[in-house]
Each structure stands twice: as structure tokens, then as C-alpha cells.
Design an enzyme around this catalytic site. Structure first.
Site, PDB file in Angstrom:
ATOM      1  N   ILE A 135     -28.792  41.195  38.308  1.00 24.75           N
ATOM      2  CA  ILE A 135     -29.975  40.344  38.399  1.00 24.75           C
ATOM      3  C   ILE A 135     -30.000  39.498  37.128  1.00 24.75           C
ATOM      4  CG2 ILE A 135     -31.352  41.799  39.928  1.00 24.75           C
ATOM      5  CD1 ILE A 135     -32.720  43.037  37.607  1.00 24.75           C
ATOM      6  N   ASP A 136     -30.619  38.342  37.215  1.00 26.62           N
ATOM      7  CA  ASP A 136     -30.608  37.403  36.094  1.00 26.62           C
ATOM      8  C   ASP A 136     -31.234  38.007  34.841  1.00 26.62           C
ATOM      9  OD1 ASP A 136     -29.531  35.528  37.820  1.00 26.62           O
ATOM     10  OD2 ASP A 136     -31.472  34.620  38.288  1.00 26.62           O
TER      11      ASP A 136
END
Length: 300
Positions: A135-136
Site C-alpha cells: 500500500i502507498d
């Protein structure tokens, strides 16, 4: 070193996609890395990742031995939701990068994991040990890490066949009209800005389902997003394509922001999958982080 040979029985497919389908647990980006390092040839000739396969092509793949990990373990606090001999499920905080990359080799989730335990899968090499999905940096929430190659392969298969359940909460600009919706738009690298992802005709299939949870009079909407696919920046780009970018998004959002945020308001709230060893379905749900709650409270 491992060598594999394939004879193509169907033409027209890109070689990176073909190999990511036939090589269990190997992602498309991993295959592209092998091509760049000249470890893949077709009919004894080197090719690029976009090479379209022809009938009876002979593909030779050399998979090198995993390099000795050189990323430094760091004593960084982790919010561990669950752990056994096969997997670790963590709740990543906003601002933490998942794995080292050029210019950012410290303070990542991988650095923290290496301090916490010695056994992580080697499938993704020296930089991304154990990392099944990402995930970012500025997205918070739950993700699963594999401790061994067997667990990694089984989890990666669930990602590939879209059976892993991933649910996100996001706050977007504006008031969405429809209570439910599905965005089916292919995503690829933006040809004008390599830092961005864009909707492109030749991009990879990307599907996001969304549901409105609450609309605010100030002109914002809280939504739940369920990913059918998991492309880079998928929710951020898809919602922007509807004219409703995520609040606080520095790359795809509005230039003028009401709240002083460190990044986009996006939280990976729920993750469900079949445990690689017990074969039972497990599900992990995380609470919204404080930064998210504080903004929602102001809107109420």
C-alpha cells in the site's frame, strides 16, 4: 540458479504477462526485472517486456539465486495484528514506506520486519522480502507479509485470482450522487509524468467497487472501496476520473486543500484471505487512524 523452458502454444500475449501467469508466485514486475537483467530470451534472442509471443516460440528463463539481503534491520515499532510461523499481519501507519527503494533505504516496513523476525520469504529478492502486496506510503492500514516461500506463493495466487478480500475507506472531494458504483478502467504508467498512473487503453485491467457511507454538508463523501484488482494508485486514479479525488492527495487531488494533511485520506480497513497452512478463511479489520477520525469529526 534455476532454468525453465516454455514452448508457446498461443500467440499474441506479451511475454511479461505470459510468464507471470505460468510462473507461480512471480509477479509481472519481477518478470520485467529478469528481462532487464537479460535473464530471459526467446529463440536465443533477448527481448523487451512488451514482446508479443508467436506460436512455438521457445522461452528460456534463468531465475538467479536470491541475493543475500543487505537491508539493515531497524528497531521500529510495529502494530502487529496477528503472527504465526507462516504470516505476519500488520497495521501500517501513514507515512511508512513498505519496502526500501532508491533514495529511501531506511525506516521502511521491511527494515522493521527484519528486526522483528529472521524468517521472511525470499521470492521478491533482497529489497522486498516477505512483501506479498503493498500500500502507498501515505495510505494506512492492514497488509499481510509472508514468512516463507510456500506461504508467499499461496497468498500471491489469491491476489492473482482476485479471491483476497481488500476493503478500503476513503474520503473524497465533493458529494457523490450514486450510492453504489463500479469503475472499470484500465491503468498504466502516465506517458507524460512517470510518477503518475493514468487511465490508458493499453493499461492493465482495473476494477474498483465503491459504496457511499456518508455525505457531508461541507462537500465531502466518505466511501468504502472494494478492490477486484490491485493496481498501483488504483483507488486514487479511479476516483479522480469521476471528478472526486481523494482529500489530501498530493499527486491526483485538488491543489487547494482545506485540511493540513500529510497525504491522501485512504485506509486499508479490511483484509481477508485463505490462510496458506490451515486453509481456513481469516479476516482482519482495523480501526480508522486518528488523523482520519479527526477530519471526519470536523466535518460532522
Amino acid at each position: 540458479m534455476e532454468k525453465k523452458v516454455f514452448i508457446v502454444d498461443k500467440e499474441g500475449t506479451r511475454i511479461d504477462k505470459y510468464l507471470s501467469d505460468v510462473l507461480e508466485g512471480k509477479s509481472r514486475s519481477f518478470i520485467q526485472g529478469l528481462i532487464e537483467k537479460e535473464n530471459i530470451s526467446v529463440n536465443n534472442n533477448l527481448v523487451k517486456s512488451n514482446y508479443k509471443l508467436k506460436l512455438s516460440d521457445k522461452i528460456e528463463v534463468i531465475i538467479p539465486e536470491p541475493e543475500i539481503l543487505k537491508v539493515t534491520p531497524e528497531e521500529i515499532k510495529l502494530d502487529i495484528l496477528y503472527e504465526d510461523k507462516d504470516i505476519i499481519v500488520v497495521n501500517k501507519e501513514q507515512g511508512m514506506v513498505v519496502h526500501p527503494a532508491p533514495g529511501n533505504y531506511n525506516g521502511t516496513l521491511v527494515n522493521a520486519l527484519l528486526f522483528h523476525c529472521d524468517d521472511l520469504s525470499s521470492i521478491n529478492g533482497i529489497i522486498r522480502p516477505g512483501i506479498v502486496h503493498r500500500i502507498d506510503k501515505d495510505t494506512s492500514g492492514v497488509l499481510v507479509v509472508a514468512k516463507n516461500d510456500s506461504a508467499h506463493n499461496k497468498l500471491a495466487t489469491q491476489l492473482k485470482d482476485h479471491s483476497m478480500k481488500r476493503e478500503y475507506y476513503a474520503l473524497v472531494e465533493g458529494r457523490l450522487k450514486n450510492d453504489l458504483g463500479t469503475i472499470n478502467k484500465p491503468l498504466g504508467r502516465d506517458k507524460k509524468n512517470r510518477l503518475k498512473i493514468a487511465i490508458t487503453e493499453d493499461g492493465r485491467k482495473a476494477i474498483t467497487h465503491y459504496e457511499v457511507l456518508e455525505r457531508y454538508n461541507a462537500g465531502y463523501t466518505l466511501i468504502k472501496c472494494i478492490l477486484e484488482t490491485g493496481r498501483t494508485h488504483q483507488i486514487r486514479v479511479h476516483m479522480t476520473s469521476l471528478g472526486h479525488p481523494l482529500v489530501g492527495d498530493p499527486l491526483y487531488g485538488f491543489k487547494k486543500q482545506r485540511f493540513k494533511l500529510e497525504g491522501q485520506m485512504l485506509h486499508a480497513k479490511k483484509l481477508g484471505f485463505i490462510h496458506p497452512t490451515t486453509k481456513e478463511y481469516v479476516e482482519f479489520i482495523t480501526d480508522l487512524p486518528n488523523y482520519f477520525k479527526e477530519v471526519l469529526q470536523k466535518l460532522k
